[in-house]
Design an enzyme around this catalytic site. Structure first.
Site, mmCIF file in Angstrom:
data_model
loop_
_atom_site.group_PDB
_atom_site.id
_atom_site.type_symbol
_atom_site.label_atom_id
_atom_site.label_comp_id
_atom_site.label_asym_id
_atom_site.label_seq_id
_atom_site.Cartn_x
_atom_site.Cartn_y
_atom_site.Cartn_z
ATOM 1 N N GLU A 234 14.771 -39.323 -44.131
ATOM 2 C CA GLU A 234 14.547 -40.771 -44.222
ATOM 3 C C GLU A 234 13.536 -41.104 -43.151
ATOM 4 O OE1 GLU A 234 14.292 -44.181 -43.031
ATOM 5 O OE2 GLU A 234 16.432 -44.334 -42.586
ATOM 6 N N CYS A 268 14.130 -49.410 -40.098
ATOM 7 C CA CYS A 268 13.398 -48.841 -41.228
ATOM 8 C C CYS A 268 13.451 -49.764 -42.443
ATOM 9 C CB CYS A 268 13.981 -47.480 -41.601
ATOM 10 S SG CYS A 268 14.011 -46.297 -40.256
#
Length: 465
Positions: A234, A268
């Site tokens: 990720e 994020c």
């Protein structure tokens, strides 16, 4: 980067730690492997008992670990407490659901018979020791959302945390030990980035997961690929936040502020690019800017603080470069775009709204890890989709519309791992989390996440006669 806790609100070094040497790394690798051989055959009931105990301990420690996180990386104390509570919830969710998620999956009788079997099924078996390379921005949650499913699946964990959150990292290793997991089930490795390759290449390490920068992801994926080991990555995002004419514009502007500045803008899945239809552009931008400008920037340990410091001096410098480049190429700052007055220490940056963004600006392509929002004006649905997809990242997305045809179009065409309609992106144990394009691959959380580090084993039984 030295392994040290440095308070980003003051720049003061709170505590430094020595990195593990070769002997210490070897001891932990051996312990992880030995623990796996025993732990892998424990039942779901025993694993759940241990994980629920860890959740209870974390719940008791919530205030203390929240202060540790805030002191190490600067998130507002209210957000730090909420992060700890979210981890407790995830642990209990996996303790309750892992057995169901990993239950044997029977092959339909007629299909098994067609293969010549009297019966067949799929069983999910653990892989072994999994290396987790984790970031500083959610120093508890990022780890727990890996550790809870990995441990419930029967794996063991090795944590290489970011070097600026060592106290949180050590707390996590101690937490699982106090909960009763046998030695080696979950361990913190205080090592630098240079030692990651040796750990990942060790045959006792079965797989790796990383949340972090794109360069770090490329490095880990390359090493793991060379060793033919599974990875989940990720790698961040530049999520679009689309507002169409049918939306509740006031609510969209209100939620947009939280979506952009959560965790001081260092998330994020924070919305970063605000793509607004021209019919509601002026209204949205005015309300959004006013709310951003009204946020309280200050000491993250104060309950009233909305936005604390960035986690590092380099992080602020990187953000300042992006903003300066945009302004130098013609962008306009509606608010912020600088350091707050009266803060001679610490790595603070004002909540900022930029308009007039063009593709030539770095900020159009690069992730802004801080409280800076870019606002785009679009003329219709096709342009909104095109601008939203004009990014190397594809983690998640947010769309605001009451038009079901528009919803269907966004769900079909947005290049992202998630589409959140009339709300902001959030992670939850029951929903898969991850992205596409340069945001990485694989999924965390939900049944998808717990199966990432399992061996999906086909079990086939021949007919007896």
């Amino acid at each position: 980067m030295p392994i040290a806790s440095v308070n980003p609100a003051t720049g003061e070094t709170l505590k430094s730690f020595d990195a593990l040497g070769p002997a210490g790394i070897e001891a932990r690798l051996a312990a992880a492997h030995e623990a796996f051989l025993e732990y892998r055959v424990t039942g779901f009931g025993e694993r759940a008992r241990l994980l629920k105990r860890a959740a209870a301990l974390l719940e008791e420690d919530q205030d203390d670990i929240a202060r540790t996180m805030t002191s190490e990386m600067g998130k507002p104390i209210t957000a730090a407490r909420a992060e700890a509570a979210k981890c407790v919830k995830a642990m209990r969710w996996y303790a309750a659901h892992a057995e169901r998620l990993l239950a044997d999956e029977p092959v339909p009788d007629e299909e098994a018979a067609d293969s010549g079997a009297s019966g067949a099924f799929v069983r999910y078996r653990p892989l072994g020791a999994v290396l987790a390379v984790m970031p500083w921005n959610f120093p508890l949650w990022q780890v727990v959302r890996f550790a809870a499913p990995a441990l419930m699946a029967g794996n063991t964990g090795l944590l290489k945390h970011a070097s600026n959150v060592p106290q949180t990292a050590l707390y996590l290793g101690d937490l699982f030990h106090r909960a009763g997991f046998r030695d080696g089930c979950f361990q913190t490795l205080l090592i630098g980035s240079a030692e990651v390759e040796g750990v990942l290449r060790d045959p006792r390490v079965a797989a790796a997961t990383l949340t972090g920068s794109e360069p770090a992801g490329r490095s880990v994926a390359s090493i793991a690929g060379d060793e033919v080991k599974k990875t989940v990555l990720e790698l961040g995002g530049s999520d679009p936040y689309v507002v169409m004419p049918s939306a509740d514009v006031d609510k969209a502007a209100r939620v947009a502020v939280t979506a952009r500045v959560q965790n001081n803008g260092q998330s994020c899945i924070a919305a970063k690019r605000f793509i607004v239809h021209e019919d509601v552009y002026d209204t949205f931008t005015e309300r959004f800017t006013a709310r951003m400008e009204g946020l309280t920037v200050g000491d993250p340990l104060e309950e009233s603080t909305d936005v604390g410091p960035l986690a590092s001096e380099q992080g602020r410098a990187d953000l300042e470069e992006l903003v300066a480049d945009a302004l130098g190429r013609g962008a306009e700052a509606l608010c912020g775009a600088g350091r707050p007055e009266g803060w001679p220490r610490g790595w603070f940056y004002l909540p900022t709204v930029l308009t007039g963004i063009t593709p030539e600006m770095r900020i159009h392509r690069e992730e802004t890890f801080g409280p800076v929002a870019t606002v785009y004006r679009v003329s219709g649905l096709d342009e909104a989709v095109a601008v939203a997809n004009d990014s190397p990242f594809g983690l998640s997305s947010n769309v605001w519309t009451r038009d079901e045809d528009e919803v269907a179009r966004f769900v079909r065409d947005l290049e992202a791992g998630g589409v959140f309609v009339n709300g902001m992106t959030a992670s939850h144990p029951a929903m898969p989390f991850g992205g596409v394009k340069r945001s990485g691959y694989g999924r965390e959380l939900s049944g998808h996440g717990i199966k990432e580090f399992c061996n999906a084993t086909t079990v086939w039984r021949g007919a007896e006669r």
